[in-house]
Design an enzyme around this catalytic site. Sequence first.
Site, PDB file in Angstrom:
ATOM      1  N   GLU A   1     -17.784-106.090  -8.335  1.00 49.13           N
ATOM      2  CA  GLU A   1     -18.055-106.962  -7.191  1.00 49.13           C
ATOM      3  C   GLU A   1     -19.480-106.767  -6.689  1.00 49.13           C
ATOM      4  O   GLU A   1     -20.151-107.722  -6.284  1.00 49.13           O
ATOM      5  CB  GLU A   1     -17.043-106.680  -6.088  1.00 49.13           C
ATOM      6  CG  GLU A   1     -15.624-107.102  -6.458  1.00 49.13           C
ATOM      7  CD  GLU A   1     -14.563-106.510  -5.545  1.00 49.13           C
ATOM      8  OE1 GLU A   1     -13.563-107.192  -5.280  1.00 49.13           O
ATOM      9  OE2 GLU A   1     -14.733-105.364  -5.081  1.00 49.13           O
TER      10      GLU A   1
ATOM     11  N   GLU B   1      -7.821-103.278  -9.781  1.00 50.43           N
ATOM     12  CA  GLU B   1      -7.181-103.140  -8.474  1.00 50.43           C
ATOM     13  C   GLU B   1      -5.678-103.399  -8.465  1.00 50.43           C
ATOM     14  O   GLU B   1      -4.913-102.658  -7.833  1.00 50.43           O
ATOM     15  CB  GLU B   1      -7.860-104.078  -7.453  1.00 50.43           C
ATOM     16  CG  GLU B   1      -9.256-103.651  -7.040  1.00 50.43           C
ATOM     17  CD  GLU B   1     -10.348-104.277  -7.880  1.00 50.43           C
ATOM     18  OE1 GLU B   1     -11.499-104.347  -7.432  1.00 50.43           O
ATOM     19  OE2 GLU B   1     -10.034-104.710  -9.026  1.00 50.43           O
TER      20      GLU B   1
END
Length: 251
Positions: A109, A129
């Site tokens: 990210e 995640e």
Amino acid sequence: MIEFEVSDGIARLVLNRPEKLNALTAEMCEQLADCCGEIERSDARVVLLSGAGKAFCAGGDIDGWSAQTPERFADHWVRDGHKSFDALARLTAPVIAVLDGHALGGGLELAACADLRIAEDHIKIGQPETGLGIIPGWSGTQRTTRRFGAQVVRRMALFGEVFSAEEARGLGLVDHVTETGKAHELARLIAQKVLGRAPQATKLTKMLINAAEGEDNERVLEALAGRIAAGTDELQEGLAAFREKRSPDFS
């Protein structure tokens, strides 16, 4: 934990927590936002982003977020991380991410905030995640989808695929792949090319690309319009009339 310097038109941001694979803490996110503010006030025309040690960034520090209540996790960890990553993505100077180590979860990210990504051939890229019972919360479903495409994000975030550097280049996750130990050298060469281009045109062009991509549309449009308005005789007449307590003559 984040080293920062500006020299000869180049800003350098280094995540310096190698013992934890540069996993991001709340303090580091706050530092990142502060550094971005300093970059905007400096004479930096290009930014190099990298990590110390064996990793670029292993994402958010698990010890930092796993013990938080759901409310604090959402209101602070996620929102504060967004603030920092948005500041990086919206810098007017082009950002080059040097991936000389793995970029996973929040690390990907973070790399997605850059305008160009250079990866060394040994690294891995992925979004683990959901395997931990959490979502990619620092724009890992939003900015990454805009920049890399929804299907690539699906493969990483939903199905757990982890890509090699060469696979990542083929999918558009990175722009260049180098031999191990060569990414910083290529980044410096590309940074010098940016310095050879017209600074204002480069800055304005990046702002327009960001707006086209849906990154900070409102601020970009108003900033560009403000630059135009501030460069006209109308502003000078308006200010003069205000100071002289008279009606302005805009004829």
